[in-house]
Design a protein around this motif. Sequence first.
Motif, PDB file in Angstrom:
ATOM      1  N   SER A   1       0.817  -1.225   0.000  1.00  0.00           N
ATOM      2  CA  SER A   1       0.000   0.000   0.000  1.00  0.00           C
ATOM      3  C   SER A   1       0.850   1.274   0.000  1.00  0.00           C
TER       4      SER A   1
ATOM      5  N   PRO B   1      -0.843   4.491   7.866  1.00  0.00           N
ATOM      6  CA  PRO B   1      -1.642   3.264   8.006  1.00  0.00           C
ATOM      7  C   PRO B   1      -2.537   2.987   6.808  1.00  0.00           C
ATOM      8  N   ASP B   2      -2.904   4.025   6.067  1.00  0.00           N
ATOM      9  CA  ASP B   2      -3.778   3.852   4.904  1.00  0.00           C
ATOM     10  C   ASP B   2      -2.998   3.890   3.594  1.00  0.00           C
ATOM     11  N   GLY B   3      -1.693   3.762   3.664  1.00  0.00           N
ATOM     12  CA  GLY B   3      -0.871   3.794   2.463  1.00  0.00           C
ATOM     13  C   GLY B   3      -0.380   5.191   2.165  1.00  0.00           C
TER      14      GLY B   3
END
Length: 655
Positions: free
Chosen positions: A376, A413-415
């Motif tokens: 990600s 954390p979300d890329g």
Amino acid sequence: MKLPVDFANEVPDPLSGDRRFQLLVDAIKDYAIYLLDAQGRVSSWNTGAQRLKGYSADEIIGQHFSRFYTPEDLATGLPQRALLAARSQGKFEAQGWRVRKNGTRFWTSVHIEPVIGPGGALIGYAKITHDLSQLLHSEQALLASEERFRLLVQGVRDYAIYMLDPFGRVSNWNAGAQLIKGYAAHEILGQHFSRFYTPEDRERGEPARALQVALSEKKYESEAWRVRKDGSRFWASVVIDPLYDESGAHIGFAKITRDITERKRSQDEMDRAREALAQSQKLEAIGRLTGGVAHDFNNLLTVIRSSVELLRRTGGDEARRTRYVEAIADAADRAALLTRQLLAFARQQPLRPEVFDAGMRVRAMSQMIETLIGTSIRLELEFADPLGLIEADATQFDTAIFNMAINAKDAMPDGGRLRISARNVDEVPPDLHVPSGEKFLAVAVEDSGVGIDAGVLSRIFDPFFTTKPVTKGTGLGLSQVYGFVKQTGGDIAVTSRVGEGTCLTLYLPRTSKTPSIAALGDRELPPRRGLSVLLVEDNDTVAEFGLGLLREMGHSATRAANATQALEMLAQGHAAFDLVFSDVVMPGINGLALAREIGKRWPHLPVALTSGYSHIVVDERSQEFELLHKPYSVRELQALFDRVVAASERKKVVG
């Protein structure tokens, strides 16, 4: 005789010689030139005399020259004495006050000579007077200035200001010197200035050195203890300047001393307070370190202890045994990494610097980094071409890159995007602390993550400081990065915006050295064989384990409990051993000193060292001997033996 045409019609000169002389004398306006008769009466008068004294010729001719003298000089009979001296000695010269027609006085230079007739009789006197009032005023102004300066120097009480002759003897003394040093002028004039120095400074020759430095460097400045007349000491700021006359000859020294004891006392108290604060902070850090280390090591020891217990119960299940053994090995590796991070933060981890291209090294790590950060996050690499080389511990560099990559991953954390770049720079940000005159390589690790709050940013390099949950991080990652970059002689800059991302830039000194070469040269490594190893280890438990390990590896091993015993055994028969493997930290003679002694006595006997932590190696930055850090694997130990034996073989060939 017929004259030439040009002169035939020339008009004869109507002026007699006396007339021409009178015109010449009258043309001189800066000097009063006139004659006196034998009784001292004025008989001639030039223009210069009229200008200086204010009388016209009609007013003064026939008058006695004594009317130009002051009443004080008239009272002492100076006019008559002047003529008598001129007559008896051939001339009279003097300076003194004279009086003009208007009553004003002027300072004059007077020259009187007798005028003798053809028969030797005295006809009169020739007198020349020159106005020196302006010169007198200048001299008086200079004297007044010198007196004011003398009063100024004498009036200064906070500084000892005095002069020394070329040999260092005191030639004058001001009130400040008396107040600070306790000597009156009559007690110290003519004495050597070294008497103000402490006995230990005199023994070292400091007074003579101070004068020599002042002469060679045109100034001497220092702060040191000095001694008063009563024997008490004071902390002095001292300046000595050489003095030269108009011709450039050295005539002495100007010396200024100030008592700054109170300032030093205040500075010492401030230093003690700062040291106490640092000690308090150190104790706080130790408390935090103790908790963090205890937590992490207890976790690792739990894994090791549990795996050992389970190994005892596995019976013949080889797969389970292998899993537990690997768990123990993994826990040991993580414990070793934790120790290295702690030492790097404390800047006590001995470095093995090598010259390398940071860009090439990061590219070689890129696949591992991509695996670490996940799919990600997009990894971008950008390196300047050409890129300067750095000299650093390559393993520590790799660890620093991985630690920064781990932090970047946790911040996204979300890329997002992780960009690692490197470029050559000649200057670093002004708030960083790096050696002057160096050129640097800037290695930047930039993420597009959540950013760091300003209140947290100042603490990110503190050991065990972390914003992650307890099970997610130890707080040592960026501490390792900080320790590594400082050990390498550089510094680190951090910029961050909440919601936009963070960039950490390592500024590492560039080097002009050539890249390190791993090849051993033209000779190949000798084939691996069993060695006769002298193991030097003072700890009985470690020694027993070491002997067993060496024998399991196919080597024969003999133990010496300390360096003294090892030297005795080698003296009895060093040829019986192929290699000496010694711990560094031992009571008495340490391992490094032992290795050096072996090198002197038996230069072709290979020596390898091992240590978990060594002040000696850290402090001396010794690169003389191979050092294997504890804990180590069998593979690492065998590789060490191979290197030192091969190096010894090459030395024999060259030697």
